[in-house]
Design a protein around this motif. Structure first.
Motif, PDB file in Angstrom:
ATOM      1  N   LEU A  10       0.870  -1.366  -0.183  1.00  0.00           N
ATOM      2  CA  LEU A  10       0.105  -0.173  -0.111  1.00  0.00           C
ATOM      3  C   LEU A  10       0.993   1.238  -0.035  1.00  0.00           C
ATOM      4  CD1 LEU A  10      -3.296   0.316   2.319  1.00  0.00           C
ATOM      5  CD2 LEU A  10      -1.792   2.321   1.663  1.00  0.00           C
ATOM      6  N   LEU A  11       1.696   1.493   0.841  1.00  0.00           N
ATOM      7  CA  LEU A  11       2.732   2.508   1.135  1.00  0.00           C
ATOM      8  C   LEU A  11       3.650   2.740  -0.251  1.00  0.00           C
ATOM      9  CD1 LEU A  11       3.856   2.287   4.728  1.00  0.00           C
ATOM     10  CD2 LEU A  11       1.962   3.802   3.752  1.00  0.00           C
ATOM     11  N   ALA A  12       4.223   1.618  -0.811  1.00  0.00           N
ATOM     12  CA  ALA A  12       4.828   1.809  -2.136  1.00  0.00           C
ATOM     13  C   ALA A  12       3.993   2.304  -3.310  1.00  0.00           C
ATOM     14  CB  ALA A  12       5.325   0.313  -2.408  1.00  0.00           C
ATOM     15  N   GLN A  13       2.744   1.774  -3.368  1.00  0.00           N
ATOM     16  CA  GLN A  13       1.987   2.322  -4.449  1.00  0.00           C
ATOM     17  C   GLN A  13       1.615   3.894  -3.959  1.00  0.00           C
ATOM     18  OE1 GLN A  13       0.681   1.022  -7.255  1.00  0.00           O
ATOM     19  NE2 GLN A  13       2.118  -0.380  -6.897  1.00  0.00           N
ATOM     20  N   LEU A  14       1.299   4.216  -2.934  1.00  0.00           N
ATOM     21  CA  LEU A  14       1.195   5.631  -2.630  1.00  0.00           C
ATOM     22  C   LEU A  14       2.316   6.631  -2.957  1.00  0.00           C
ATOM     23  CD1 LEU A  14      -0.389   8.101  -1.329  1.00  0.00           C
ATOM     24  CD2 LEU A  14       0.304   7.303   0.800  1.00  0.00           C
ATOM     25  N   LYS A  15       3.720   5.938  -2.444  1.00  0.00           N
ATOM     26  CA  LYS A  15       4.836   6.730  -2.815  1.00  0.00           C
ATOM     27  C   LYS A  15       4.960   6.915  -4.471  1.00  0.00           C
ATOM     28  CE  LYS A  15       7.390   5.396   1.158  1.00  0.00           C
ATOM     29  NZ  LYS A  15       8.705   4.538   1.508  1.00  0.00           N
ATOM     30  N   THR A  16       4.797   5.945  -5.251  1.00  0.00           N
ATOM     31  CA  THR A  16       4.954   5.948  -6.580  1.00  0.00           C
ATOM     32  C   THR A  16       3.609   7.116  -7.083  1.00  0.00           C
ATOM     33  OG1 THR A  16       5.635   3.890  -6.735  1.00  0.00           O
ATOM     34  CG2 THR A  16       4.746   4.779  -8.843  1.00  0.00           C
ATOM     35  N   LEU A  17       2.620   6.822  -6.725  1.00  0.00           N
ATOM     36  CA  LEU A  17       1.468   7.693  -7.348  1.00  0.00           C
ATOM     37  C   LEU A  17       1.652   9.266  -7.072  1.00  0.00           C
ATOM     38  CD1 LEU A  17      -1.468   5.681  -5.920  1.00  0.00           C
ATOM     39  CD2 LEU A  17      -1.214   6.275  -8.366  1.00  0.00           C
ATOM     40  N   LEU A  18       2.250   9.513  -5.714  1.00  0.00           N
ATOM     41  CA  LEU A  18       2.590  11.084  -5.547  1.00  0.00           C
ATOM     42  C   LEU A  18       3.867  11.551  -6.385  1.00  0.00           C
ATOM     43  CD1 LEU A  18       2.524  10.787  -1.614  1.00  0.00           C
ATOM     44  CD2 LEU A  18       0.881  11.833  -2.963  1.00  0.00           C
ATOM     45  N   THR A  19       4.554  10.614  -7.245  1.00  0.00           N
ATOM     46  CA  THR A  19       5.497  11.107  -7.948  1.00  0.00           C
ATOM     47  C   THR A  19       4.987  11.171  -9.500  1.00  0.00           C
ATOM     48  OG1 THR A  19       6.136   9.050  -8.840  1.00  0.00           O
ATOM     49  CG2 THR A  19       7.203   9.864  -6.823  1.00  0.00           C
ATOM     50  N   ILE A  20       3.509  11.147  -9.553  1.00  0.00           N
ATOM     51  CA  ILE A  20       2.977  11.364 -10.898  1.00  0.00           C
ATOM     52  C   ILE A  20       2.201  12.449 -10.813  1.00  0.00           C
ATOM     53  CG2 ILE A  20       1.705  10.202 -12.683  1.00  0.00           C
ATOM     54  CD1 ILE A  20       2.648   7.683 -11.590  1.00  0.00           C
ATOM     55  N   ASP A  21       2.332  13.525 -11.633  1.00  0.00           N
ATOM     56  CA  ASP A  21       1.643  14.730 -11.666  1.00  0.00           C
ATOM     57  C   ASP A  21       0.222  14.510 -12.157  1.00  0.00           C
ATOM     58  OD1 ASP A  21       3.562  16.497 -10.671  1.00  0.00           O
ATOM     59  OD2 ASP A  21       4.284  17.063 -12.380  1.00  0.00           O
ATOM     60  N   SER A  22      -0.800  14.736 -11.606  1.00  0.00           N
ATOM     61  CA  SER A  22      -2.218  14.420 -12.337  1.00  0.00           C
ATOM     62  C   SER A  22      -3.119  15.320 -11.864  1.00  0.00           C
ATOM     63  CB  SER A  22      -2.567  13.072 -11.792  1.00  0.00           C
ATOM     64  OG  SER A  22      -2.669  13.122 -10.353  1.00  0.00           O
ATOM     65  N   PRO A  23      -3.119  16.747 -12.015  1.00  0.00           N
ATOM     66  CA  PRO A  23      -4.199  17.807 -11.910  1.00  0.00           C
ATOM     67  C   PRO A  23      -5.231  17.287 -12.825  1.00  0.00           C
ATOM     68  CG  PRO A  23      -2.279  18.722 -12.919  1.00  0.00           C
ATOM     69  CD  PRO A  23      -2.076  17.388 -12.575  1.00  0.00           C
ATOM     70  N   THR A  24      -6.572  17.710 -12.367  1.00  0.00           N
ATOM     71  CA  THR A  24      -7.713  17.483 -13.261  1.00  0.00           C
ATOM     72  C   THR A  24      -7.240  17.879 -14.721  1.00  0.00           C
ATOM     73  OG1 THR A  24      -8.992  17.921 -11.230  1.00  0.00           O
ATOM     74  CG2 THR A  24     -10.364  17.741 -13.475  1.00  0.00           C
ATOM     75  N   GLY A  25      -7.491  17.316 -15.759  1.00  0.00           N
ATOM     76  CA  GLY A  25      -7.277  17.479 -17.106  1.00  0.00           C
ATOM     77  C   GLY A  25      -6.079  17.078 -17.487  1.00  0.00           C
ATOM     78  N   TYR A  26      -5.389  16.644 -16.729  1.00  0.00           N
ATOM     79  CA  TYR A  26      -3.826  16.176 -17.093  1.00  0.00           C
ATOM     80  C   TYR A  26      -3.289  14.968 -16.285  1.00  0.00           C
ATOM     81  CZ  TYR A  26       0.715  17.416 -19.309  1.00  0.00           C
ATOM     82  OH  TYR A  26       1.706  17.481 -19.974  1.00  0.00           O
ATOM     83  N   THR A  27      -4.318  13.965 -16.870  1.00  0.00           N
ATOM     84  CA  THR A  27      -4.363  12.769 -16.008  1.00  0.00           C
ATOM     85  C   THR A  27      -3.789  11.428 -16.606  1.00  0.00           C
ATOM     86  OG1 THR A  27      -6.640  12.309 -16.344  1.00  0.00           O
ATOM     87  CG2 THR A  27      -5.967  13.321 -14.190  1.00  0.00           C
ATOM     88  N   ASP A  28      -3.413  11.542 -17.917  1.00  0.00           N
ATOM     89  CA  ASP A  28      -3.038  10.396 -18.891  1.00  0.00           C
ATOM     90  C   ASP A  28      -1.939   9.597 -18.159  1.00  0.00           C
ATOM     91  OD1 ASP A  28      -4.820  11.548 -20.543  1.00  0.00           O
ATOM     92  OD2 ASP A  28      -3.377  11.806 -22.209  1.00  0.00           O
ATOM     93  N   ALA A  29      -0.881  10.395 -17.537  1.00  0.00           N
ATOM     94  CA  ALA A  29       0.207   9.360 -17.140  1.00  0.00           C
ATOM     95  C   ALA A  29      -0.279   8.611 -16.028  1.00  0.00           C
ATOM     96  CB  ALA A  29       1.290  10.334 -16.880  1.00  0.00           C
ATOM     97  N   VAL A  30      -1.061   9.326 -14.925  1.00  0.00           N
ATOM     98  CA  VAL A  30      -1.646   8.298 -13.825  1.00  0.00           C
ATOM     99  C   VAL A  30      -2.555   7.298 -14.337  1.00  0.00           C
ATOM    100  CG1 VAL A  30      -3.362   9.768 -13.095  1.00  0.00           C
ATOM    101  CG2 VAL A  30      -2.100   8.608 -11.329  1.00  0.00           C
ATOM    102  N   VAL A  31      -3.286   7.690 -15.259  1.00  0.00           N
ATOM    103  CA  VAL A  31      -4.224   6.514 -15.681  1.00  0.00           C
ATOM    104  C   VAL A  31      -3.345   5.329 -16.426  1.00  0.00           C
ATOM    105  CG1 VAL A  31      -5.914   6.034 -17.758  1.00  0.00           C
ATOM    106  CG2 VAL A  31      -5.932   8.204 -16.273  1.00  0.00           C
ATOM    107  N   ILE A  32      -2.160   5.786 -17.266  1.00  0.00           N
ATOM    108  CA  ILE A  32      -1.385   4.432 -17.520  1.00  0.00           C
ATOM    109  C   ILE A  32      -0.995   3.689 -16.389  1.00  0.00           C
ATOM    110  CG2 ILE A  32       0.483   4.195 -18.880  1.00  0.00           C
ATOM    111  CD1 ILE A  32      -0.187   6.591 -20.583  1.00  0.00           C
ATOM    112  N   HIS A  33      -0.380   4.371 -15.634  1.00  0.00           N
ATOM    113  CA  HIS A  33       0.293   3.752 -14.182  1.00  0.00           C
ATOM    114  C   HIS A  33      -0.649   2.636 -13.607  1.00  0.00           C
ATOM    115  CE1 HIS A  33       2.176   2.787 -10.668  1.00  0.00           C
ATOM    116  NE2 HIS A  33       1.162   3.244  -9.968  1.00  0.00           N
TER     117      HIS A  33
END
Length: 399
Positions: A10-33
């Motif tokens: 859980l914590l490893a996933q959170l750390k990774t997610l926090l490195t991916i920018d994803s403000p509303t409208g700019y979410t492609d990278a986090v969707v792919i991850h």
């Protein structure tokens, strides 16, 4: 059988997610991850045109399915205007105060590349403005983005390829402490996404069976109010939203255990589904508390406003300084993940929810007399931070 949550995962996933920018409208990278991680866990993600994700984990029955939802998008900003000094006027993405933007390091994404920069108050130099720095007003018209590039005019900034409408992502500044506290921007709702992934991982590892299909939903526009409006399918009868709870003066939320939301600014959550969450916490010895949020809405609201006739409930991890300099504790993350897994495998209690419409037979009931609401004292088993709320000896219901 209790489903064991892998806290390290859980914590490893959170750390990774926090490195991916994803403000509303700019979410492609986090969707792919997120999609690739779902595939690694054995599910098949389906993406809407704009990128909301649905991954169905098959159960014993398709009709009357359950959905569990978190959102991938975060707060951010956009360029409103290019100023004569080459700096940028901003407007917020989502609802958050410029008070928490001052001093933020950011990445600006233009059509021609990415730039680093800092959001500053208009009067940022104490050596120049002296006490006026302390008396300057707070608000988005009173801050500007200083881009880390050679520019001293609007023309030079435009020559860099920067333009009105460009997206600004705010650095998280994430810090994971040994005592379990986590400080970071965008824990709303990156922590919720990590909770869903951890629950899925636990269910797959345990080869757990569920009574109905479980739709794992990841939305991309919750911060602007339209998150789950288009990703909910007709098979879904109930939806559990995972998001932050506001741990603040005047609130009953906490950074420990599960916070079960009874209502937000859109009104009460479904009585029976919320009651079921309370029962599951009791049965699985998960510490919890209840709260009501006055200035808050979630994916549940957008789903109902879109016309989906589903039961909705909200289970939250307590966040201190929500939409600001956020802090959580891993105890809450694991607790909510345990509740999510318990909900997924729990029996269906309202059989009539298999159909969108039915008659009065087997319709749900709620207590109608004060005497029926009398309750025996709780056994009190729980962590010392809380007094858990036993709803009484009423007949149990829930989806």
């Amino acid at each position: 059988m209790a489903i064991e949550i892998d806290e390290d995962y859980l914590l490893a996933q959170l750390k990774t997610l926090l490195t991916i920018d994803s403000p509303t409208g700019y979410t492609d990278a986090v969707v792919i991850h997120c999609s690739r991680e779902l595939e690694r866990l054995g599910l098949t993600p389906e993406l809407t045109r704009r990128g909301a994700i649905r991954a169905v984990r098959q159960g014993s029955r398709r009709q009357g399915a359950r959905a569990i939802v978190a959102h991938l998008d975060t707060l951010g900003a956009q360029v409103k205007a290019i100023k004569e000094n080459g700096r940028l006027e901003l407007v917020p993405i989502g609802h958050w105060s410029a008070r928490f933007a001052e001093g933020a390091r950011v990445t600006l994404y233009s059509y021609h590349g990415a730039f680093r920069g800092t959001i500053l108050p208009l009067k940022a130099s104490g050596h120049t403005f002296n006490d006026a720095v302390d008396t300057a007003p707070v608000g988005w018209p009173h801050v500007e983005l200083r881009v880390d590039a050679l520019t001293r005019s609007a023309a030079e900034t435009r020559a860099l390829g920067i333009d009105v409408g460009d997206t600004v992502a705010i650095d998280t500044g994430a810090e994971f402490l040994d005592n379990g506290f986590i400080n970071s921007r965008h824990l709303d709702d990156k922590a919720g996404v990590a909770i869903l992934l951890a629950a899925i991982e636990a269910l797959e590892r345990a080869q757990a069976r569920t009574p109905v299909d479980t739709h794992w939903l990841f939305t991309i526009a919750e911060e602007v109010g339209v998150g789950a409006s288009s990703v909910v399918s007709p098979d879904i009868a109930s939806m559990l939203t995972i998001d932050n709870g506001t741990a603040a003066p005047g609130q009953n939320s906490s950074e420990f255990g599960v916070t079960i939301a009874m209502a937000d600014q859109t009104g009460p959550f479904d009585y029976h589904l919320t009651r079921k969450l309370v029962d599951l916490c009791e049965e699985n010895r998960i510490p919890y508390q209840k709260d009501v949020f006055r200035y808050y809405r979630s994916d549940s609201a957008s789903a109902l406003e879109a016309g989906h006739d589903i039961r909705t409930a909200l289970a939250a991890f307590g966040v201190d300084a929500s939409h600001g300099y956020e802090r959580i504790h891993r105890h809450a993350l694991v607790s909510v993940a345990q509740l999510v897994a318990a909900f997924a495998v729990s029996p269906v209690r309202i059989g009539r929810d298999l159909s969108e419409l039915s008659g009065i037979d087997d319709f749900t009931t709620q207590p109608t007399k004060a005497a029926e609401q009398a309750a025996a004292p709780s056994s009190g088993r729980r962590s010392p931070e809380y007094q858990r709320h036993r709803p009484g000896n009423l007949p149990r219901g829930g989806a």
